[in-house]
Design an enzyme around this catalytic site. Sequence first.
Site, PDB file in Angstrom:
ATOM      1  N   ASP A 251      -4.745 -13.809  -2.373  1.00  0.00           N
ATOM      2  CA  ASP A 251      -4.077 -13.432  -1.135  1.00  0.00           C
ATOM      3  C   ASP A 251      -4.048 -14.680  -0.279  1.00  0.00           C
ATOM      4  O   ASP A 251      -5.071 -15.101   0.281  1.00  0.00           O
ATOM      5  CB  ASP A 251      -4.808 -12.280  -0.424  1.00  0.00           C
ATOM      6  CG  ASP A 251      -4.294 -10.922  -0.887  1.00  0.00           C
ATOM      7  OD1 ASP A 251      -3.518 -10.885  -1.866  1.00  0.00           O
ATOM      8  OD2 ASP A 251      -4.659  -9.907  -0.274  1.00  0.00           O
TER       9      ASP A 251
ATOM     10  N   HIS B 241     -10.732 -14.312   3.971  1.00  0.00           N
ATOM     11  CA  HIS B 241     -11.946 -13.558   3.664  1.00  0.00           C
ATOM     12  C   HIS B 241     -13.052 -14.507   3.206  1.00  0.00           C
ATOM     13  O   HIS B 241     -14.228 -14.308   3.528  1.00  0.00           O
ATOM     14  CB  HIS B 241     -11.674 -12.531   2.562  1.00  0.00           C
ATOM     15  CG  HIS B 241     -10.678 -11.484   2.955  1.00  0.00           C
ATOM     16  ND1 HIS B 241     -10.316 -10.461   2.117  1.00  0.00           N
ATOM     17  CD2 HIS B 241      -9.983 -11.288   4.098  1.00  0.00           C
ATOM     18  CE1 HIS B 241      -9.430  -9.692   2.723  1.00  0.00           C
ATOM     19  NE2 HIS B 241      -9.211 -10.179   3.919  1.00  0.00           N
TER      20      HIS B 241
ATOM     21  N   HIS C  44       0.876  -1.175   0.000  1.00  0.00           N
ATOM     22  CA  HIS C  44       0.000   0.000   0.000  1.00  0.00           C
ATOM     23  C   HIS C  44       0.911   1.223   0.000  1.00  0.00           C
ATOM     24  O   HIS C  44       1.992   1.200   0.598  1.00  0.00           O
ATOM     25  CB  HIS C  44      -0.827   0.130   1.273  1.00  0.00           C
ATOM     26  CG  HIS C  44      -1.754  -0.997   1.591  1.00  0.00           C
ATOM     27  ND1 HIS C  44      -1.356  -2.116   2.272  1.00  0.00           N
ATOM     28  CD2 HIS C  44      -3.088  -1.139   1.380  1.00  0.00           C
ATOM     29  CE1 HIS C  44      -2.399  -2.923   2.457  1.00  0.00           C
ATOM     30  NE2 HIS C  44      -3.462  -2.357   1.921  1.00  0.00           N
TER      31      HIS C  44
ATOM     32  N   ASP D 275      -5.289 -13.793   9.478  1.00  0.00           N
ATOM     33  CA  ASP D 275      -4.180 -13.671   8.519  1.00  0.00           C
ATOM     34  C   ASP D 275      -2.987 -14.551   8.860  1.00  0.00           C
ATOM     35  O   ASP D 275      -1.857 -14.074   8.932  1.00  0.00           O
ATOM     36  CB  ASP D 275      -3.712 -12.206   8.437  1.00  0.00           C
ATOM     37  CG  ASP D 275      -4.668 -11.322   7.659  1.00  0.00           C
ATOM     38  OD1 ASP D 275      -5.408 -11.838   6.799  1.00  0.00           O
ATOM     39  OD2 ASP D 275      -4.661 -10.099   7.905  1.00  0.00           O
TER      40      ASP D 275
ATOM     41  N   GLU E 168     -10.817  -7.055  -4.255  1.00  0.00           N
ATOM     42  CA  GLU E 168     -10.578  -8.111  -3.261  1.00  0.00           C
ATOM     43  C   GLU E 168     -11.791  -8.214  -2.338  1.00  0.00           C
ATOM     44  O   GLU E 168     -12.040  -7.334  -1.521  1.00  0.00           O
ATOM     45  CB  GLU E 168      -9.322  -7.765  -2.460  1.00  0.00           C
ATOM     46  CG  GLU E 168      -8.974  -8.813  -1.427  1.00  0.00           C
ATOM     47  CD  GLU E 168      -7.683  -8.480  -0.683  1.00  0.00           C
ATOM     48  OE1 GLU E 168      -6.731  -7.976  -1.311  1.00  0.00           O
ATOM     49  OE2 GLU E 168      -7.645  -8.696   0.535  1.00  0.00           O
TER      50      GLU E 168
ATOM     51  N   ASP F 150       2.230   2.006   3.416  1.00  0.00           N
ATOM     52  CA  ASP F 150       3.164   1.077   4.064  1.00  0.00           C
ATOM     53  C   ASP F 150       4.586   1.528   3.810  1.00  0.00           C
ATOM     54  O   ASP F 150       5.447   1.398   4.671  1.00  0.00           O
ATOM     55  CB  ASP F 150       3.117  -0.345   3.461  1.00  0.00           C
ATOM     56  CG  ASP F 150       1.749  -0.953   3.410  1.00  0.00           C
ATOM     57  OD1 ASP F 150       0.927  -0.611   4.264  1.00  0.00           O
ATOM     58  OD2 ASP F 150       1.516  -1.783   2.503  1.00  0.00           O
TER      59      ASP F 150
ATOM     60  N   ASP G 220      -0.647 -12.556   2.102  1.00  0.00           N
ATOM     61  CA  ASP G 220      -1.246 -11.519   2.952  1.00  0.00           C
ATOM     62  C   ASP G 220      -1.425 -12.155   4.333  1.00  0.00           C
ATOM     63  O   ASP G 220      -2.538 -12.474   4.756  1.00  0.00           O
ATOM     64  CB  ASP G 220      -2.582 -11.058   2.358  1.00  0.00           C
ATOM     65  CG  ASP G 220      -3.067  -9.780   3.015  1.00  0.00           C
ATOM     66  OD1 ASP G 220      -2.445  -9.353   4.005  1.00  0.00           O
ATOM     67  OD2 ASP G 220      -4.072  -9.206   2.550  1.00  0.00           O
TER      68      ASP G 220
ATOM     69  N   ASP H  98     -10.301 -12.177  10.975  1.00  0.00           N
ATOM     70  CA  ASP H  98      -9.292 -12.197   9.913  1.00  0.00           C
ATOM     71  C   ASP H  98      -7.915 -12.301  10.563  1.00  0.00           C
ATOM     72  O   ASP H  98      -7.213 -11.310  10.717  1.00  0.00           O
ATOM     73  CB  ASP H  98      -9.414 -10.899   9.094  1.00  0.00           C
ATOM     74  CG  ASP H  98      -8.727 -10.989   7.746  1.00  0.00           C
ATOM     75  OD1 ASP H  98      -8.364 -12.110   7.332  1.00  0.00           O
ATOM     76  OD2 ASP H  98      -8.560  -9.940   7.101  1.00  0.00           O
TER      77      ASP H  98
ATOM     78  N   GLU I 177      -8.991 -13.863  -1.227  1.00  0.00           N
ATOM     79  CA  GLU I 177      -8.189 -14.115  -0.018  1.00  0.00           C
ATOM     80  C   GLU I 177      -8.822 -15.227   0.823  1.00  0.00           C
ATOM     81  O   GLU I 177     -10.023 -15.187   1.131  1.00  0.00           O
ATOM     82  CB  GLU I 177      -8.066 -12.833   0.804  1.00  0.00           C
ATOM     83  CG  GLU I 177      -7.253 -13.018   2.080  1.00  0.00           C
ATOM     84  CD  GLU I 177      -6.776 -11.709   2.691  1.00  0.00           C
ATOM     85  OE1 GLU I 177      -6.408 -10.784   1.930  1.00  0.00           O
ATOM     86  OE2 GLU I 177      -6.762 -11.610   3.920  1.00  0.00           O
TER      87      GLU I 177
HETATM   88  C1  XLS Z   1      -7.449  -6.731   4.476  1.00  0.00           C
HETATM   89  C2  XLS Z   1      -6.993  -6.944   3.124  1.00  0.00           C
HETATM   90  C3  XLS Z   1      -5.877  -6.030   2.679  1.00  0.00           C
HETATM   91  C4  XLS Z   1      -5.738  -6.049   1.183  1.00  0.00           C
HETATM   92  C5  XLS Z   1      -4.942  -4.914   0.644  1.00  0.00           C
HETATM   93  O1  XLS Z   1      -8.087  -7.561   5.110  1.00  0.00           O
HETATM   94  O2  XLS Z   1      -6.622  -8.288   2.993  1.00  0.00           O
HETATM   95  O3  XLS Z   1      -4.691  -6.378   3.300  1.00  0.00           O
HETATM   96  O4  XLS Z   1      -5.193  -7.231   0.742  1.00  0.00           O
HETATM   97  O5  XLS Z   1      -5.524  -3.695   0.914  1.00  0.00           O
HETATM   98 NI    NI Z   2      -5.684  -9.093   1.320  1.00  0.00          NI
HETATM   99 NI    NI Z   3      -7.323  -9.694   4.773  1.00  0.00          NI
END
Ligand code: XLS
Ligand code: NI
Ligand code: NI
Length: 437
Positions: free
Chosen positions: A296, A271, A101, A309, A232, A104, A339, A307, A268
Amino acid sequence: METVFKNISKIKYEGPKSRNPLAFKHYNPVEIVEDKTLRDHLRFSVVYWHTFRGTGSDPFGVGTAIRPWDDGSNSVANAENRARVAFEFIEKLGAPFYAFHDRDVAPEGKTLRETNKNLDAVVKVLKEEQKHTGIKLLWGTANLFTHPRFVHGAATSCNADVFAFAAAQVKKALEVTHELGGAGYTFWGGREGYSTLLNTNMKRELDHLARFLHLAVDYKKQIGFKGQFYIEPKPKEPTKHQYDSDAAACLNFLREYDLLDDFKLNIETNHATLAGHTMQHELEVAGAAGALGSIDANTGDELVGWDTDQFPTSVYLTTQTMLAILKYGGFTTGGLNFDAKVRRESFEPVDLFHAHIGGMDAFARGLKIAAAIRKDGRLAKFVEQRYASWDSGIGAKIEAGKAGLVELESYLLKQGEAAPNVSGRQEFLENLINEFI
Ligand code: XLS
Ligand code: NI
Ligand code: NI
């Protein structure tokens, strides 16, 4: 330049018998599967946000991550140094791509002008590092959710100035992604959703979101950026309801607003599960619509409904994922973008290596297993035979649009009853998959 990870040498493939935690057991980048190297199949990407900006903080505690190269300040110099460290890490890992991003990589300034200047300074470093390492940008994106101005969303904000700010930010992020030769650009909804419908004009917000994306498509063409645009999907977090809630909702939105030709989906894993689906389901929905763009790659926790991750480690999951990817012809612009973040308790820099090596090995195994299942052919054959009644006779007529209700009625009046059904054999198929795992 070799500083931070000087005790770690380039991660090599040592094969399944190796006991070296800093080696690949299954990811041999030059190995060929279905006529392509593993490197080209899997197109691994490291995310900047979790891996270089994640601190390990959670709602109950501050950051725990030890990152000796980061002075913790918001200075451009720190951001530039961090970028060099990031490339040292990605190069040692051997991932061909990264994603970021705008916020970031470079700190936000007091004004948009200052912020853009900060970004330009760091992008210069990213460009140099890309050049001397050969690492490429999988996709860029804009952070339209962290700053308090985005409290009501960005493109769907009730505040038109915030829409304009977000548009300016995306303009710049597109320019930067273009300059860095990005293979794509992702729109994740951020705060595009609502906390309560009591204060929300949903129709107007969706119209604005579509307008926003059309503006981005126009600008993409204007600057000649050829990368793929992705949406996404995510169902909740941070808002109670995110407009891009799942693949089907995104496709419907894109279709309704005439955006389908310009977007694919970036699916993702965590998600998908938050949406109450499997990853396999989301990939299938996207793939069937010709919109499977990128992944992702992460995973949720079986017990925590959020989430989280986490890095993907389940070979069953990676096998299903790679079966879908191979079925739909493999990645073109997309890839497997981690991700994912290390746990708060895994606070040492070496944990970043363990996490990525594990994810890459899990996907290498998933790919090889998926290819073996395809070569074996029994699974595909089973599905094909399951639909055999559509290949000739009345089925073929219906598919060709050559049978109306009248004809179907007279067909059945003649038959008296439908042909008997055959077992779906779920357990048999599950056993078949396990033969290969
Ligand atoms: C958040 C998203 C984010 C996207 C990029 O949950 O996964 O990280 O991948 O903005
Ligand atoms: Ni993501
Ligand atoms: Ni995410």
